[in-house]
Design an enzyme around this catalytic site. Structure first.
Site, PDB file in Angstrom:
ATOM      1  N   LYS A   9       0.830  -1.206   0.000  1.00 19.22           N
ATOM      2  CA  LYS A   9       0.000   0.000   0.000  1.00 19.22           C
ATOM      3  C   LYS A   9       0.871   1.265   0.000  1.00 19.22           C
ATOM      4  O   LYS A   9       2.068   1.192   0.320  1.00 19.22           O
ATOM      5  CB  LYS A   9      -0.906  -0.023   1.229  1.00 19.22           C
ATOM      6  CG  LYS A   9      -1.917  -1.166   1.252  1.00 19.22           C
ATOM      7  CD  LYS A   9      -2.763  -1.016   2.512  1.00 19.22           C
ATOM      8  CE  LYS A   9      -3.832  -2.077   2.608  1.00 19.22           C
ATOM      9  NZ  LYS A   9      -4.680  -1.851   3.803  1.00 19.22           N
ATOM     10  N   TYR A  49     -11.978  -2.995  -3.457  1.00 21.90           N
ATOM     11  CA  TYR A  49     -12.501  -2.949  -2.085  1.00 21.90           C
ATOM     12  C   TYR A  49     -14.033  -2.970  -2.034  1.00 21.90           C
ATOM     13  O   TYR A  49     -14.614  -2.607  -1.003  1.00 21.90           O
ATOM     14  CB  TYR A  49     -11.962  -1.712  -1.360  1.00 21.90           C
ATOM     15  CG  TYR A  49     -10.553  -1.898  -0.820  1.00 21.90           C
ATOM     16  CD1 TYR A  49     -10.237  -2.944   0.042  1.00 21.90           C
ATOM     17  CD2 TYR A  49      -9.537  -1.001  -1.160  1.00 21.90           C
ATOM     18  CE1 TYR A  49      -8.954  -3.116   0.542  1.00 21.90           C
ATOM     19  CE2 TYR A  49      -8.234  -1.161  -0.656  1.00 21.90           C
ATOM     20  CZ  TYR A  49      -7.962  -2.229   0.196  1.00 21.90           C
ATOM     21  OH  TYR A  49      -6.694  -2.394   0.697  1.00 21.90           O
ATOM     22  N   PHE A  57     -15.337   3.501   6.772  1.00 20.54           N
ATOM     23  CA  PHE A  57     -13.988   3.890   6.368  1.00 20.54           C
ATOM     24  C   PHE A  57     -13.751   3.746   4.861  1.00 20.54           C
ATOM     25  O   PHE A  57     -12.637   3.973   4.386  1.00 20.54           O
ATOM     26  CB  PHE A  57     -12.933   3.079   7.143  1.00 20.54           C
ATOM     27  CG  PHE A  57     -13.074   1.579   7.000  1.00 20.54           C
ATOM     28  CD1 PHE A  57     -12.538   0.905   5.911  1.00 20.54           C
ATOM     29  CD2 PHE A  57     -13.763   0.835   7.963  1.00 20.54           C
ATOM     30  CE1 PHE A  57     -12.675  -0.479   5.783  1.00 20.54           C
ATOM     31  CE2 PHE A  57     -13.904  -0.540   7.840  1.00 20.54           C
ATOM     32  CZ  PHE A  57     -13.360  -1.205   6.745  1.00 20.54           C
ATOM     33  N   ARG A  85      -1.692 -14.394   5.009  1.00 25.62           N
ATOM     34  CA  ARG A  85      -2.466 -13.743   6.088  1.00 25.62           C
ATOM     35  C   ARG A  85      -1.712 -13.853   7.412  1.00 25.62           C
ATOM     36  O   ARG A  85      -1.670 -12.905   8.193  1.00 25.62           O
ATOM     37  CB  ARG A  85      -3.860 -14.377   6.227  1.00 25.62           C
ATOM     38  CG  ARG A  85      -4.811 -14.149   5.056  1.00 25.62           C
ATOM     39  CD  ARG A  85      -5.214 -12.726   4.818  1.00 25.62           C
ATOM     40  NE  ARG A  85      -5.895 -12.096   5.911  1.00 25.62           N
ATOM     41  CZ  ARG A  85      -6.531 -10.914   5.816  1.00 25.62           C
ATOM     42  NH1 ARG A  85      -6.574 -10.251   4.658  1.00 25.62           N
ATOM     43  NH2 ARG A  85      -7.091 -10.374   6.849  1.00 25.62           N
ATOM     44  N   THR A  91      -5.193  -7.004  11.081  1.00 22.54           N
ATOM     45  CA  THR A  91      -5.453  -5.771  10.332  1.00 22.54           C
ATOM     46  C   THR A  91      -4.928  -4.540  11.081  1.00 22.54           C
ATOM     47  O   THR A  91      -4.340  -3.641  10.485  1.00 22.54           O
ATOM     48  CB  THR A  91      -6.973  -5.620  10.090  1.00 22.54           C
ATOM     49  OG1 THR A  91      -7.437  -6.808   9.450  1.00 22.54           O
ATOM     50  CG2 THR A  91      -7.279  -4.412   9.236  1.00 22.54           C
ATOM     51  N   ARG A 102       2.710  -6.525   9.615  1.00 25.84           N
ATOM     52  CA  ARG A 102       2.016  -5.372  10.207  1.00 25.84           C
ATOM     53  C   ARG A 102       2.491  -5.111  11.632  1.00 25.84           C
ATOM     54  O   ARG A 102       2.566  -3.955  12.068  1.00 25.84           O
ATOM     55  CB  ARG A 102       0.510  -5.612  10.157  1.00 25.84           C
ATOM     56  CG  ARG A 102      -0.049  -5.438   8.737  1.00 25.84           C
ATOM     57  CD  ARG A 102      -1.435  -6.017   8.626  1.00 25.84           C
ATOM     58  NE  ARG A 102      -2.117  -5.576   7.407  1.00 25.84           N
ATOM     59  CZ  ARG A 102      -3.294  -6.053   7.023  1.00 25.84           C
ATOM     60  NH1 ARG A 102      -3.911  -6.971   7.752  1.00 25.84           N
ATOM     61  NH2 ARG A 102      -3.870  -5.612   5.912  1.00 25.84           N
ATOM     62  N   ASN A 112      -1.351   0.152   7.281  1.00 23.81           N
ATOM     63  CA  ASN A 112      -0.902  -1.180   7.718  1.00 23.81           C
ATOM     64  C   ASN A 112      -0.097  -1.908   6.648  1.00 23.81           C
ATOM     65  O   ASN A 112       0.032  -3.118   6.668  1.00 23.81           O
ATOM     66  CB  ASN A 112      -2.095  -1.999   8.225  1.00 23.81           C
ATOM     67  CG  ASN A 112      -3.181  -2.180   7.179  1.00 23.81           C
ATOM     68  OD1 ASN A 112      -2.998  -1.796   6.027  1.00 23.81           O
ATOM     69  ND2 ASN A 112      -4.288  -2.779   7.565  1.00 23.81           N
ATOM     70  N   HIS A 115      -1.787  -5.380   1.672  1.00 17.68           N
ATOM     71  CA  HIS A 115      -3.049  -6.094   1.455  1.00 17.68           C
ATOM     72  C   HIS A 115      -2.729  -7.523   1.047  1.00 17.68           C
ATOM     73  O   HIS A 115      -1.820  -7.751   0.254  1.00 17.68           O
ATOM     74  CB  HIS A 115      -3.866  -5.433   0.336  1.00 17.68           C
ATOM     75  CG  HIS A 115      -4.983  -6.316  -0.154  1.00 17.68           C
ATOM     76  ND1 HIS A 115      -6.208  -6.353   0.472  1.00 17.68           N
ATOM     77  CD2 HIS A 115      -5.037  -7.238  -1.152  1.00 17.68           C
ATOM     78  CE1 HIS A 115      -6.968  -7.267  -0.132  1.00 17.68           C
ATOM     79  NE2 HIS A 115      -6.282  -7.810  -1.133  1.00 17.68           N
ATOM     80  N   GLU A 126      -9.602 -10.878  -7.111  1.00 19.08           N
ATOM     81  CA  GLU A 126      -8.665  -9.755  -7.009  1.00 19.08           C
ATOM     82  C   GLU A 126      -7.535  -9.857  -8.046  1.00 19.08           C
ATOM     83  O   GLU A 126      -7.161  -8.848  -8.648  1.00 19.08           O
ATOM     84  CB  GLU A 126      -8.069  -9.705  -5.603  1.00 19.08           C
ATOM     85  CG  GLU A 126      -9.100  -9.348  -4.543  1.00 19.08           C
ATOM     86  CD  GLU A 126      -8.533  -9.350  -3.121  1.00 19.08           C
ATOM     87  OE1 GLU A 126      -9.222  -8.868  -2.225  1.00 19.08           O
ATOM     88  OE2 GLU A 126      -7.399  -9.836  -2.912  1.00 19.08           O
TER      89      GLU A 126
HETATM   90  P1  IDP Z   1      -7.462  -6.735   5.863  1.00 15.47           P
HETATM   91  O1  IDP Z   1      -6.654  -5.746   5.067  1.00 15.47           O
HETATM   92  O2  IDP Z   1      -6.718  -7.256   7.052  1.00 15.47           O
HETATM   93  O3  IDP Z   1      -8.043  -7.848   5.010  1.00 15.47           O
HETATM   94  P2  IDP Z   1     -10.137  -5.617   5.882  1.00 15.47           P
HETATM   95  O4  IDP Z   1     -11.129  -5.790   6.980  1.00 15.47           O
HETATM   96  O5  IDP Z   1     -10.370  -6.349   4.607  1.00 15.47           O
HETATM   97  O6  IDP Z   1      -8.694  -5.939   6.496  1.00 15.47           O
HETATM   98  O7  IDP Z   1     -10.056  -4.062   5.589  1.00 15.47           O
HETATM   99  C1  IDP Z   1      -9.412  -3.582   4.436  1.00 15.47           C
HETATM  100  C2  IDP Z   1      -8.564  -2.402   4.826  1.00 15.47           C
HETATM  101  O8  IDP Z   1      -9.409  -1.343   5.270  1.00 15.47           O
HETATM  102  C3  IDP Z   1      -7.619  -2.646   6.002  1.00 15.47           C
HETATM  103  O9  IDP Z   1      -6.393  -3.209   5.622  1.00 15.47           O
HETATM  104  C4  IDP Z   1      -7.454  -1.259   6.572  1.00 15.47           C
HETATM  105  O10 IDP Z   1      -6.449  -0.523   5.880  1.00 15.47           O
HETATM  106  C5  IDP Z   1      -8.790  -0.615   6.315  1.00 15.47           C
HETATM  107  N1  IDP Z   1      -9.630  -0.702   7.502  1.00 15.47           N
HETATM  108  C6  IDP Z   1     -10.204  -1.811   8.034  1.00 15.47           C
HETATM  109  N2  IDP Z   1     -10.906  -1.535   9.152  1.00 15.47           N
HETATM  110  C7  IDP Z   1     -10.759  -0.195   9.333  1.00 15.47           C
HETATM  111  C8  IDP Z   1     -11.248   0.716  10.338  1.00 15.47           C
HETATM  112  O11 IDP Z   1     -11.952   0.344  11.282  1.00 15.47           O
HETATM  113  N3  IDP Z   1     -10.891   2.014  10.173  1.00 15.47           N
HETATM  114  C9  IDP Z   1     -10.114   2.462   9.140  1.00 15.47           C
HETATM  115  N4  IDP Z   1      -9.644   1.652   8.192  1.00 15.47           N
HETATM  116  C10 IDP Z   1      -9.946   0.342   8.282  1.00 15.47           C
HETATM  117 MG    MG Z   2      -9.411  -7.808   3.473  1.00 13.59          MG
END
Ligand code: IDP
Ligand code: MG
Length: 148
Positions: A9, A49, A57, A85, A91, A102, A112, A115, A126
């Site tokens: 990212k 996304y 968010f 993962r 996350t 992370r 973070n 992805h 994807e």
């Molecule tokens: P992941 O990247 O671990 O799969 P996801 O739930 O798919 O997590 O969320 C996608 C991305 O959205 C996360 O990597 C993070 O950057 C962002 N994100 C997830 N939850 C939040 C939140 O509560 N606040 C702000 N950004 C978030």
């Molecule tokens: Mg995800």
């Protein structure tokens, strides 16, 4: 063989972590089968996304992922999705264990660094968004085991 999509990212790129992150996954034995640098446009970011489109968010996620060039890669290997993962960690970097990408490099949930696809089915969707068939390579890579 299972595949997974990895994105470095914008925050990871800005901190010079692309090589480090790709290298960690390669060293884990996962085979790099596609890689490119690109700047996501809004349409591709929204498609990528799409499962999060109703989350509060979503807007800031699209803004941040389109803010600067990223590196997209596809890794292949048995259990690639789960392995990546695990290597990524939670996350939220404050909850991610030390030793995970992370946990070691992430700043906060919006920054973070990486992805990774969350299931084999998600990975197929994807990968198709980012790579055409002729950008994904089929080649032999040793396992790094004693068969050398
Ligand atoms: P992941 O990247 O671990 O799969 P996801 O739930 O798919 O997590 O969320 C996608 C991305 O959205 C996360 O990597 C993070 O950057 C962002 N994100 C997830 N939850 C939040 C939140 O509560 N606040 C702000 N950004 C978030
Ligand atoms: Mg995800």
């Amino acid at each position: 063989m299972e595949r997974s999509l990895v994105l470095i990212k914008p925050d990871g790129m800005q901190r010079g972590l692309a090589g480090t992150i790709i290298s960690r996954l390669e060293k884990q034995g996962l085979k790099l089968v596609a890689i490119k640098m690109l700047k996501l446009d809004k349409a591709l970011a929204q498609r990528h996304y799409a499962p999060h489109k109703d989350k509060p968010f979503f807007g800031s996620l699209i803004t941040s992922i389109t803010s600067a060039p990223i590196v997209a890669a596809t890794f292949e290997g048995e259990g690639a999705v789960e392995l990546i993962r695990k290597a990524m960690g939670e996350t939220d970097p404050t909850k991610a264990e030390a030793g995970t990408i992370r946990g070691d490099f992430g700043l906060d949930i919006e920054r973070n660094t990486i992805h990774g696809s969350d299931s084999a089915e998600t990975a197929r969707r994807e990968i198709e968004l980012f790579f055409s068939d002729d950008e994904i390579f089929d080649y032999h890579r040793g396992t790094g085991s004693s068969s050398y």
